[in-house]
Design a protein around this motif. Structure first.
Motif, short mmCIF file in Angstrom:
data_model
loop_
_atom_site.label_atom_id
_atom_site.label_comp_id
_atom_site.label_asym_id
_atom_site.label_seq_id
_atom_site.Cartn_x
_atom_site.Cartn_y
_atom_site.Cartn_z
N ASN A 1 78.22 -37.72 -41.46
CA ASN A 1 77.75 -39.11 -41.55
C ASN A 1 77.02 -39.36 -42.86
O ASN A 1 77.23 -40.39 -43.51
CB ASN A 1 76.86 -39.45 -40.36
CG ASN A 1 77.64 -39.54 -39.07
OD1 ASN A 1 78.83 -39.78 -39.06
ND2 ASN A 1 76.94 -39.34 -37.96
N HIS B 1 77.98 -33.12 -37.53
CA HIS B 1 78.04 -34.58 -37.36
C HIS B 1 77.10 -35.28 -38.34
O HIS B 1 77.49 -36.24 -39.02
CB HIS B 1 77.64 -34.97 -35.93
CG HIS B 1 78.77 -35.25 -35.04
ND1 HIS B 1 79.65 -36.28 -35.24
CD2 HIS B 1 79.16 -34.64 -33.90
CE1 HIS B 1 80.54 -36.29 -34.26
NE2 HIS B 1 80.28 -35.29 -33.44
N GLU C 1 86.22 -35.08 -39.33
CA GLU C 1 85.66 -35.79 -38.18
C GLU C 1 86.65 -35.85 -37.02
O GLU C 1 86.27 -35.70 -35.86
CB GLU C 1 85.25 -37.19 -38.61
CG GLU C 1 84.29 -37.87 -37.69
CD GLU C 1 83.70 -39.12 -38.32
OE1 GLU C 1 82.51 -39.34 -38.12
OE2 GLU C 1 84.44 -39.88 -38.98
N LYS D 1 79.63 -39.25 -45.77
CA LYS D 1 80.46 -40.45 -45.81
C LYS D 1 79.66 -41.64 -46.34
O LYS D 1 80.16 -42.41 -47.18
CB LYS D 1 81.01 -40.76 -44.41
CG LYS D 1 82.13 -39.83 -44.00
CD LYS D 1 82.57 -40.05 -42.59
CE LYS D 1 83.24 -41.38 -42.41
NZ LYS D 1 83.82 -41.55 -41.07
#
Length: 108
Positions: A24, A20, A83, A27
């Motif tokens: 993040n 995760h 994701e 991105k």
């Protein structure tokens, strides 16, 4: 018996949570690169003839700014796909956890 559910805590802490965070961060990085693509294209045009990449003795041509933007958008799309798979895995874990806790409550 795979033992998967008994190791779920380790999997969540050592794989899913870092995944995760990595998604993040990646991105955010690629979104920033897209925003800076205009500036990057100006730098790339200034680098023509000065900067080059050579692989195996062959010079690789610079990537046009339009292609760079396509690559960045493609990477973001890939991160979105990863994701969505991660979200589904977490949904399955939640379903399994709820069913296990309901079974344990029923036993008492």
């Amino acid at each position: 018996m795979t033992g998967l559910w008994t190791e779920l805590g380790k999997i969540e802490n050592n794989f899913l949570k870092p995944l995760h965070i990595g998604l993040n961060m990646s991105k955010a990085h690629y979104e920033a690169e897209i925003k800076n693509s205009q500036q990057n294209s100006q730098v790339a045009s200034m680098c023509k003839g000065v900067c080059s990449v050579t692989v195996g003795g062959e010079e690789i041509p610079t990537m046009p700014p339009e292609m760079q933007l396509k690559v960045l958008h493609s990477a973001l799309f890939t991160f979105d796909l990863i994701e969505s798979v991660l979200a589904r895995v977490e949904e399955l874990i939640e379903i399994k956890s709820k069913s296990t806790s309901e079974e344990n409550v029923g036993i008492k």
